[in-house]
Design an enzyme around this catalytic site. Structure first.
Site, short mmCIF file in Angstrom:
data_model
loop_
_atom_site.label_atom_id
_atom_site.label_comp_id
_atom_site.label_asym_id
_atom_site.label_seq_id
_atom_site.Cartn_x
_atom_site.Cartn_y
_atom_site.Cartn_z
N LYS A 96 -0.47 5.18 8.51
CA LYS A 96 0.35 5.31 7.31
C LYS A 96 -0.52 5.41 6.08
O LYS A 96 -0.32 6.26 5.21
CB LYS A 96 1.28 4.10 7.18
N THR A 113 0.87 -1.17 0.00
CA THR A 113 0.00 0.00 0.00
C THR A 113 0.91 1.22 0.00
O THR A 113 1.59 1.51 0.99
CB THR A 113 -0.93 0.01 1.22
N LYS A 159 -7.37 1.59 -3.36
CA LYS A 159 -7.08 1.21 -1.97
C LYS A 159 -7.33 2.40 -1.04
O LYS A 159 -7.79 2.22 0.10
CB LYS A 159 -5.63 0.73 -1.84
#
Length: 289
Positions: free
Chosen positions: A241, A98, A173
């Site tokens: 994050k 990611t 995502k």
């Protein structure tokens, strides 16, 4: 059977690489920054451990990667002894990290310069999804390269979709994480309210989960949230994050994400209380302090 490399054997990459070897039946070479982890994987699954990403990628038709962030990704691809040093013409590099859409586009161009292909392919489903081989994989890249890679990705996936050109997987995502952040906060507030109102939470969830309020988070997390158990699952540090990537992209594209920004700060409160490695459902702990 294809010659495959896998770079990054963390809580996600380790089982994903295992599915490529066992379920996919591919010939696998793995690399991990901590060499002992790669040796452990090779001993368990019968593959080969490489000393560098470049060694792992040499001669591979498909190179998978699952590392921490943009900087880690650049290090194992275009950095010294990176996989792109030996990435052969026609090979497909599938990145399950990611990361930002920006780095995906950057590496897509770098792979193309070598006559290879890059697919950004972040995943959803967490550690359990990786271990059970039922991840959702959101891809960005060239359609022909995607069709070549899809049967290989299927070894660890329940759903694989091409969302558009390079960077589109990462952007999808981001949408996924935006939705999860709001859902978890809503569930935390609902359980908190129900407790304060003196309701039997199990009975409440049994009823409302069958209606419009139902969600994966409700179905899979309400019991542990109600019990105050958070030492598992997708860590708060990882979510922060991801949300940092989301909010940076939003500043660039002009999207307004007030709820996401607020939930990000709620996660910061959980971190400040020492909950860095707790599951993301620990938002409830913040309300119950």
């Amino acid at each position: 059977m294809a010659k495959v490399a896998f770079i990054g054997l963390g809580v996600m990459g380790y089982p994903m690489a295992g599915h490529l070897k066992v379920k996919g039946g591919h010939e696998l070479t793995v690399y991990n920054r901590t060499a002992a982890k790669a040796e452990q994987w090779a001993a368990e699954f019968g593959g080969r451990a490489a000393a560098t990403p470049a060694q792992a990628a040499e001669g591979a038709a498909f190179v998978f990667c699952c590392v921490g962030n943009d900087d880690d990704l650049r290090s194992v691809t275009t950095g010294r002894d990176g996989a792109f040093e030996t990435l052969k013409s026609g090979a497909v590099f599938i990145d399950n990290t990611t990361a930002s859409a920006e780095v995906a586009r950057e590496l897509d161009a770098a792979a193309a310069a070598r006559g290879a292909h890059f697919i950004d392919a972040p995943v959803s489903g967490g550690q359990a999804g990786a271990e059970n081989g039922v991840l959702t994989v959101m891809c960005g890249g060239d359609p022909a390269a995607f069709e070549r890679a899809r049967p290989v990705i299927d070894a660890y996936a329940r759903m694989v979709g091409l969302m558009g050109p390079a960077g589109s997987g990462q952007l999808t995502k981001m949408v996924n994480q935006i939705c999860i952040a709001g859902l978890v906060q809503g569930l935390a507030e609902g359980i908190h309210f129900g407790k304060k109102a003196g309701l039997d939470i199990e009975k409440v969830i049994e009823v409302i989960s069958k209606g419009a309020a139902g969600s994966w988070q409700m179905e899979n997390r309400h019991k542990t949230m109600n019990a105050g158990q958070y030492d598992f699952g997708f860590a708060v540090d990882w979510m922060r994050k991801d949300l940092d990537i989301v909010l940076t992209e939003a500043r660039n594209n002009g999207a307004r994400l007030p709820v996401t920004a607020l939930v990000d700060q709620f996660y910061a409160d959980v971190q400040a209380a020492g909950g860095n490695r707790l599951d993301t459902s620990s938002l409830l702990s913040r309300l119950e302090k």
